[in-house]
Design a protein around this motif. Structure first.
Motif, short mmCIF file in Angstrom:
data_model
loop_
_atom_site.label_atom_id
_atom_site.label_comp_id
_atom_site.label_asym_id
_atom_site.label_seq_id
_atom_site.Cartn_x
_atom_site.Cartn_y
_atom_site.Cartn_z
N GLY A 81 -1.70 -15.29 10.16
CA GLY A 81 -1.21 -15.14 8.84
C GLY A 81 -1.84 -15.67 7.73
O GLY A 81 -1.77 -15.34 6.63
N LEU A 130 4.46 -19.89 10.09
CA LEU A 130 4.06 -18.78 8.92
C LEU A 130 4.14 -19.59 7.73
O LEU A 130 3.36 -19.24 6.74
N GLY A 225 -6.13 -9.39 11.29
CA GLY A 225 -5.13 -10.03 12.09
C GLY A 225 -4.99 -9.68 13.60
O GLY A 225 -4.82 -10.39 14.52
#
Length: 475
Positions: A81, A130, A225
């Motif tokens: 992230g 996150l 990612g």
């Protein structure tokens, strides 16, 4: 022509904001304290969660193996992230993304304390990951916008001191509290602290200029990612089932294929996720080589060390914790020194010194394991902490100085992501090298392997140019 004039005016306005903010020393100091306060919840919980896994496993009717995903999953979320959320900060403003990440961090921390099951706890820790993926790169970008280039290394030294000192305090304070009240007390305390940190950030941090709002390169973000996630899952699977395992091989192919797709996308994107021409700048690429290779040995050896102290010395958990505290303490105390030295003798020298000291720490542990010598183990811990403390401020500031001001978020994100990859690779690989062996020569072999890997980090250090590299025009 009118569009070019508008873009030029926007860049000049952005630069003016940065200069104005950088000239405000009072604001810069308040900002530094505020972003540290916002992130200290995460860093202070890291060691205490790892140390409390057996207690949590009993309370949640689970296993230590499953709950270890509360650490691994958190780092996976950060690694995947961070680039996207760093880039969002460049586009939409670092303050905005930092504040939202701080709120996610607070909610995740609260859910950790309320988790009724092991699965819920792991999920909450991934939510914390996150939040950190949003706050960490944007916090660093905010600091670098607030401080002039000549003082960035010093500011990052204090930032690193807080980030590495908080886990020590968390372990010292949290351990007795858990003994008295159980593991949930830690999150009961950290939740209001995180909310206070969010409120302080909302009041103190000024809106950052950011770029003109542009569409995020979501295809490039997905490629990067997936590549990162595939590689890290390959390490996880390979360390448990063997790197020849079909699923591990499939994950490796996924990672390689996704990197190829990412490069192809970035070459064609009008507004790329990450400008590939930055990799031609030695001051961008050099630290991206040196830092993860030092972290490879730093984290890998640090998790091997408790096994050594247990198997070769027969120390209790309490005694092992006291011995291991030497390293984060030295890291924390030496970080401001590293930042100050970078401004006087140069960032290149500090990055090289960090790699050399890390190699020496691994070689010291080779002798410590072979001779079963506690004094050499402590010396290795000190050298390891000193290596990271002296070099860490320079990694971030060198990368930041090599990119355009509008790319500070993604630049810091790439540094953080590569650091996390280095840490997780070191942990998984060094455990594989150790295998089931627990004799002095087995441990010596692992640390020797760490020394060889870290030595390649010197390539990155010598790549760094002591002369400033002027950023090119934005795409």
């Amino acid at each position: 022509m009118e569009g070019d004039t508008s873009q030029s005016a926007s860049r000049e306005s952005h630069a003016a904001v940065i200069v104005a903010v950088g000239a405000d020393d009072g604001y810069a100091r308040r900002l530094l304290v505020t972003v540290i306060g916002g992130l200290i919840v995460f860093s202070s919980s890291m060691t205490i969660v790892s140390a409390s896994l057996p207690t949590m496993a009993d309370d949640l009717d689970s296993t230590e193996s499953f709950l270890s995903w509360s650490v691994t999953g958190l780092f996976l979320m950060m690694a995947v992230g961070t680039p996207v959320l760093g880039r969002l900060g460049d586009s939409h403003g670092h303050r905005k993304v930092f504040l939202r990440g701080s709120l996610v961090l607070a909610v995740g921390t609260m859910l950790c304390g309320l988790a009724p099951t092991a699965e819920a706890f792991v999920g909450a820790r991934m939510l914390v990951g996150l939040g950190i993926a949003a706050t960490m790169p944007n916090a660093m970008a905010l600091i670098m916008e607030a401080y002039p280039a000549s003082r960035r290394s010093e500011a990052m030294g204090w930032f690193q001191m807080a980030m590495t000192g908080a886990p020590v305090i968390g372990l010292i304070v949290g351990g007795p509290l858990i003994d008295l009240f159980g593991w949930r007390i830690v999150f009961a305390i950290l939740t209001p602290v995180s909310l206070i940190g969010f409120a302080a950030a909302w009041r103190v941090i000024r809106p950052s200029a950011g770029r003109d709002r542009v569409q995020i390169d979501w295809a490039g973000a997905a490629g990067l990612g997936i590549a990162t996630l595939g590689f890290l899952l390959f390490l996880e699977r390979g360390s448990s089932a063997g790197f020849a395992d079909p699923l591990a091989a499939l994950l490796a192919l996924l990672a390689v294929g996704s990197i190829a797709v990412f490069v192809r996308i970035e070459r064609r994107a009008p507004k790329p996720m990450l400008r590939l021409d930055y990799f031609r700048r030695s001051n961008f690429t050099g630290p991206l080589i040196a830092q993860p290779l030092s972290q490879f040995a730093y984290m890998g050896a640090f998790l091997i060390a408790p096994l050594l102290l247990d198997d070769l010395f027969g120390y209790s958990v309490g005694a092992i914790s006291l011995v291991l505290l030497a390293r984060p303490l030295v890291y924390s105390v030496s970080s401001p020194v590293g930042g100050r030295l970078a401004t006087t003798i140069g960032e290149r020298q500090m990055i090289i010194a960090g790699s050399v000291l890390m190699v020496l720490s691994m070689l010291t542990w080779v002798l410590a394991a072979h001779w079963v010598n506690l004094a050499l183990i402590i010396l290795g811990l000190v050298l390891s902490g000193l290596a990271m403390g002296l070099a860490s401020p320079s990694y971030a500031t060198t990368i930041a100085a090599a990119v355009d001001d509008g790319d500070l978020g993604i630049a810091n994100a790439m540094g953080t992501t590569m650091m996390n990859i280095g840490m997780l690779t070191g942990i998984q690989t060094m455990f594989v090298v150790l295998g089931d062996g627990r004799g002095p020569d087995d441990f010596a072999m692992v640390f020797g392997f760490g020394a060889v890997v870290t030595a390649f980090g010197l390539i990155g250090g010598f790549m760094v140019d002591a002369r400033p590299q002027v950023a090119g025009p934005e795409h």
